[in-house]
Scaffold this active site. Structure first.
Site, PDB file in Angstrom:
ATOM      1  N   GLU A  65      48.552  38.578  44.968  1.00 24.37           N
ATOM      2  CA  GLU A  65      49.240  38.325  46.234  1.00 24.37           C
ATOM      3  C   GLU A  65      49.411  36.824  46.434  1.00 24.37           C
ATOM      4  OE1 GLU A  65      46.657  40.273  49.093  1.00 24.37           O
ATOM      5  OE2 GLU A  65      46.082  41.744  47.593  1.00 24.37           O
TER       6      GLU A  65
ATOM      7  N   HIS B 209      52.009  40.665  49.639  1.00 22.99           N
ATOM      8  CA  HIS B 209      50.898  41.531  49.203  1.00 22.99           C
ATOM      9  C   HIS B 209      51.369  42.496  48.110  1.00 22.99           C
ATOM     10  CE1 HIS B 209      47.435  44.091  49.359  1.00 22.99           C
ATOM     11  NE2 HIS B 209      46.953  43.577  50.475  1.00 22.99           N
TER      12      HIS B 209
HETATM   13  O1  LIG Z   1      44.155  47.971  53.960  1.00 23.07           O
HETATM   14  P1  LIG Z   1      45.032  46.783  54.183  1.00 23.07           P
HETATM   15  O2  LIG Z   1      45.025  46.309  55.617  1.00 23.07           O
HETATM   16  O3  LIG Z   1      46.419  47.013  53.692  1.00 23.07           O
HETATM   17  O4  LIG Z   1      44.433  45.606  53.328  1.00 23.07           O
HETATM   18  C1  LIG Z   1      44.284  45.731  51.969  1.00 23.07           C
HETATM   19  C2  LIG Z   1      43.629  44.479  51.373  1.00 23.07           C
HETATM   20  O5  LIG Z   1      44.487  43.380  51.567  1.00 23.07           O
HETATM   21  C3  LIG Z   1      44.065  42.145  50.964  1.00 23.07           C
HETATM   22  O6  LIG Z   1      44.106  42.235  49.587  1.00 23.07           O
HETATM   23  C4  LIG Z   1      42.686  41.758  51.461  1.00 23.07           C
HETATM   24  O7  LIG Z   1      42.185  40.650  50.733  1.00 23.07           O
HETATM   25  C5  LIG Z   1      41.734  42.901  51.373  1.00 23.07           C
HETATM   26  O8  LIG Z   1      40.530  42.533  52.016  1.00 23.07           O
HETATM   27  C6  LIG Z   1      42.300  44.141  52.008  1.00 23.07           C
HETATM   28  O9  LIG Z   1      41.395  45.204  51.878  1.00 23.07           O
END
Ligand SMILES: O=P(O)(O)OC[C@H]1O[C@H](O)[C@H](O)[C@@H](O)[C@@H]1O
Length: 318
Positions: A294, A188
């Site tokens: 990601e 990520h």
């Molecule tokens: O807030 P987090 O749990 O770290 O997730 C952050 C983001 O991660 C990814 O990019 C997902 O596709 C998103 O839907 C999410 O909002």
């Protein structure tokens, strides 16, 4: 007066040879950092094996980390490169992972530092020295509560490799148990950019994606990707993993991401409202300075039979 080159941070002396610059590693304060003789650096928190800093030789940070990110292990880090495993998002319909928190437990677990290997050139310049830092997590080292939520025997090795040309992060997950397991994996990565309105992502043309901000509809990407509002898309690039996904800014390449065995790419920017709603996202207009690209394998599940391993990696250059 004679001009002298700056003294390198660490010197190795071999009898008969002048002192040579070395890769400098430190392991303290629950984190591991490495600096190359050429000046590039990386810092990894043992919590989540999260890369929290990657700098070029001029000291410019390449990753975005929120000013309000928790680095004390109380919450997954908002920024850098959190590791998503064994589930991407939440999967209420997937019995094996349905009890896990969003993005699984890897980013919230304490990883072990397994050691480093560095390769240094024989040349006097040492301009191609690199370092690989290895981190491990397994069912044996997971906390009990997590083991109850996901009772599979596994081991994972995450390697962070810093070279003068870029950063690679790769994971190997092995099923050490007696039954098959299913998982998803994602790196990520929060890339730091100067102005999101000048950013384009190329390499995703003609690719199918799931639009998470539009009812999870499946769509096709007509051209380059520009970010003009909240964006949360799961692409399966048509060109395949070895074709780079490139982030340009004002027409110049800012980052190039090459994947190895990671078929999907999530592109995420929270934009104003979502950033405002995240307590650990600071400054609130920080979304202008980041884009998450990601690399992962998150559409469907990777099945691992007993003894099987999954290996996936990304290399980011600039
Ligand atoms: O807030 P987090 O749990 O770290 O997730 C952050 C983001 O991660 C990814 O990019 C997902 O596709 C998103 O839907 C999410 O909002």
């Amino acid at each position: 007066m004679v001009d002298r080159p700056n003294k390198p941070a660490a010197l190795a002396s071999t009898p008969g040879l002048p002192p040579q610059p070395q890769v400098h590693i430190s392991h303290a304060n629950s984190r591991v950092s490495a600096v190359l003789p050429t000046g590039e650096s990386v810092e990894v928190l043992l919590f989540g094996a999260t890369v929290i800093s990657w700098k070029d030789r001029a000291g410019n940070e390449k990753l975005w980390v929120s000013d309000a990110a928790k680095l004390d292990g109380s919450k997954a880090v908002r920024g850098g490169i959190p590791l998503v495993f064994p589930v991407f998002g939440t999967a209420p319909d997937h019995a094996a992972t349905s009890k896990l928190p969003q993005h699984g437990f890897a980013r919230n677990s304490k990883w072990e530092f397994l050691g480093k290997s560095s390769s240094e050139s024989a040349s006097s310049s040492h301009s191609d020295a690199s370092v690989k830092l290895d981190f491990g997590l397994s069912s044996a080292t997971l906390d009990e509560k997590t083991r109850e939520l996901w009772p599979y025997n596994f081991s994972a090795i995450y390697s962070v490799t810093l070279t003068p040309d870029g950063l690679s992060t790769g994971i190997v997950i092995t099923n050490d148990g007696k039954e098959p397991l299913e998982c998803q994996v994602l790196l990520h990565t929060y890339l730091r950019i100067n102005d999101i309105t000048k950013v384009q992502v190329t390499g995703l043309e003609d690719s199918e994606y799931i639009d998470k901000v539009d009812g999870a509809q499946t769509k096709s990407q007509p051209g380059v990707v520009a970010i003009t509002g909240e964006t949360d898309r799961v692409y399966t690039p048509a060109k395949g993993p070895s074709s780079p996904v490139v982030v340009t800014e004002g027409g110049e390449t800012a980052f190039s991401v090459v994947r190895d065995n990671l078929k999907d790419v999530v592109v995420w920017n929270p934009w104003t409202e979502k950033a405002a709603g995240m307590g650990d996202f600071e400054p609130k207009d920080g979304f202008k300075n980041m884009i998450c690209v990601e690399a992962g394998s998150v559409r469907g599940w990777t099945s691992l039979e007993t003894g099987d391993a999954f290996e996936g990696a990304q290399t980011i250059s600039y």
